[in-house]
Design a protein around this motif. Structure first.
Motif, PDB file in Angstrom:
ATOM      1  N   LEU A 246      58.811 -47.560   8.876  1.00 37.57           N
ATOM      2  CA  LEU A 246      60.182 -47.319   8.434  1.00 37.57           C
ATOM      3  C   LEU A 246      60.893 -48.650   8.208  1.00 37.57           C
ATOM      4  O   LEU A 246      60.459 -49.691   8.723  1.00 37.57           O
ATOM      5  CB  LEU A 246      60.918 -46.471   9.472  1.00 37.57           C
ATOM      6  N   PRO A 247      61.998 -48.653   7.461  1.00 35.19           N
ATOM      7  CA  PRO A 247      62.619 -49.927   7.061  1.00 35.19           C
ATOM      8  C   PRO A 247      63.176 -50.756   8.212  1.00 35.19           C
ATOM      9  O   PRO A 247      63.135 -51.989   8.159  1.00 35.19           O
ATOM     10  CB  PRO A 247      63.738 -49.485   6.111  1.00 35.19           C
ATOM     11  N   THR A 248      63.722 -50.118   9.251  1.00 38.55           N
ATOM     12  CA  THR A 248      64.371 -50.871  10.328  1.00 38.55           C
ATOM     13  C   THR A 248      64.004 -50.296  11.687  1.00 38.55           C
ATOM     14  O   THR A 248      63.596 -49.138  11.811  1.00 38.55           O
ATOM     15  CB  THR A 248      65.905 -50.830  10.196  1.00 38.55           C
ATOM     16  N   ARG A 249      64.203 -51.120  12.706  1.00 42.14           N
ATOM     17  CA  ARG A 249      63.987 -50.669  14.075  1.00 42.14           C
ATOM     18  C   ARG A 249      64.998 -49.592  14.455  1.00 42.14           C
ATOM     19  O   ARG A 249      64.677 -48.642  15.178  1.00 42.14           O
ATOM     20  CB  ARG A 249      64.087 -51.864  15.029  1.00 42.14           C
ATOM     21  N   ASP A 250      66.240 -49.715  13.970  1.00 44.28           N
ATOM     22  CA  ASP A 250      67.250 -48.699  14.278  1.00 44.28           C
ATOM     23  C   ASP A 250      66.822 -47.329  13.765  1.00 44.28           C
ATOM     24  O   ASP A 250      66.970 -46.315  14.466  1.00 44.28           O
ATOM     25  CB  ASP A 250      68.599 -49.091  13.663  1.00 44.28           C
TER      26      ASP A 250
END
Length: 385
Positions: A246-250
């Motif tokens: 996925l694009p970000t850890r968040d």
């Protein structure tokens, strides 16, 4: 298969690490020294990248050809997103070098899982004794290994071999110590493509799983714009595990903590997602496999011993049988040219009866041998690991 519980959102420091292998290894520190030379060579290239300060470590006191690479905790690398992105750039740059192989670290412990095998110890062959026997077997068969570790909570002995060909060769054999067979196993894991990659296990009953979970993520977490939610995805382990970057850890944290409402083809809830590193950790080091029960082992040992005794007895009876046949043949040839008294003829009749008895006894021995062999086959099937 019992569901794997969902993980916390804590990122293991080891999860955001690389493993570099194929390095010079003449001393416990030579692999690290060799990799630092490669890094300097890359940085000195006019078009090469300038790496952030890196921490390079290898198993303490062990001479192995691999090391683990992480960031040294500099201020610009505190966030896991940034750490993973920086290390991915390091991986891509070093992956172009011919004298090193570099991948994301797959699981804890100081093993290179790509060349690892493990053996299950038993109550009658504890891990320490099994390790000693395997070490001897490896020396006698010129199988080189780099390190070995006992995972006490699983009662397993792990080895990191030096050459992949030896892994392939071992998988075609069973090692036997004290009448017990020990089968080599490969670690059950998926090589990560990125440090923060996520896994969704238990997809055996979900058809077209990759497309369905991709669509679920896109529709659930798409906010605005055309930026993709799924950067990369794949299906592994015989179509049973979905992996996604996925694009970000968040966003990864949201996917891990939110209710996962996608159902399988039978209408059942799917298992919760977890980091691929955590999945590998539990898959390799977090579960036991069925082992041979001590009573089964003792029974198999008794069957083996009886089989040996029967083979010796059958051989002795066969020799006696052949001698009796030869004696009867000589007796019959003599009877054709000479006259014998009734006592002598009775003796010949008795010998014929002995011959019949020996033939029947020999047949019974063959049946017993087949029964023992069948018992051994059944035991091997029930007790295989």
């Amino acid at each position: 298969m019992s569901p794997i519980p969902g993980p916390s959102n804590q990122t293991s420091s080891r999860m955001i690490e690389l493993i570099a292998s194929g390095l010079a290894h003449t001393s416990p520190s030579s692999a690290e020294v060799y990799l630092r030379k490669i890094i300097r060579r890359v940085e000195l290239n006019e078009t090469g990248p300038k790496f952030s300060p890196l921490s390079i470590s290898q198993p303490d006191g062990e001479t192995v050809d691999y090391v683990f690479v992480s960031l040294d905790g500099s201020p610009d690398a505190k966030e896991s997103d940034t750490q993973a992105e920086i290390l991915e750039s390091v991986r891509l740059a070093l992956d172009l070098q011919p004298d090193v192989e570099i991948k994301w670290r797959a699981a804890p412990k100081n093993q290179d899982l790509s060349r690892a095998v493990w053996f299950q110890a038993t109550d009658l062959m504890p891990a320490e004794a099994l390790q000693t026997n395997i070490n001897t077997h490896f020396r006698e068969h010129n199988i080189q290994y780099q390190n070995t570790v006992i995972v006490e909570e699983l009662n397993r002995v792990f080895y990191t071999l030096k050459y992949p060909k030896d892994v392939d060769g071992l998988l075609e054999t069973r090692l036997t110590f004290d009448d017990q067979d020990f089968t080599p196993h490969l670690p059950h894991y998926i090589q990560p493509n990125f440090g923060l990659e996520i896994a969704v296990p238990g997809l055996q009953n979900l058809s077209n799983a990759q497309a369905k979970i991709d669509r679920y993520l896109q529709t659930t977490y798409q906010t605005s714009g055309d930026d993709p939610i799924v950067l990369r995805s794949r299906i592994e382990l015989d179509d049973s595990v979905y992996c996604v970057i996925l694009p970000t850890r968040d966003l990864a944290n949201r996917f891990l903590s939110d209710p996962f409402t996608l159902l399988d083809d039978s209408g059942n809830q799917l298992q919760r997602p977890l980091y691929l590193y955590d999945f590998n950790s539990r898959s390799v080091f977090g579960s036991r496999v069925p082992v041979v029960l001590p009573t089964i082992i003792r029974l198999q040992r008794q069957v083996n011993q009886q089989s040996i005794r029967l083979q010796v007895l059958a051989s002795q009876l066969t020799d006696l049988y052949i001698k009796q046949i030869q004696f009867l043949a000589r007796y019959q040839r003599s009877a054709e040219v000479e006259d014998y008294s009734e006592d002598e003829l009775a003796t010949g009749h008795l010998l014929s009866r002995v011959q019949s008895s020996l033939t029947l006894f020999h047949s019974h021995i063959s049946i017993l041998q087949k029964s023992v062999q069948l018992s051994k086959s059944v035991l091997a099937g029930d007790g295989s690991i």
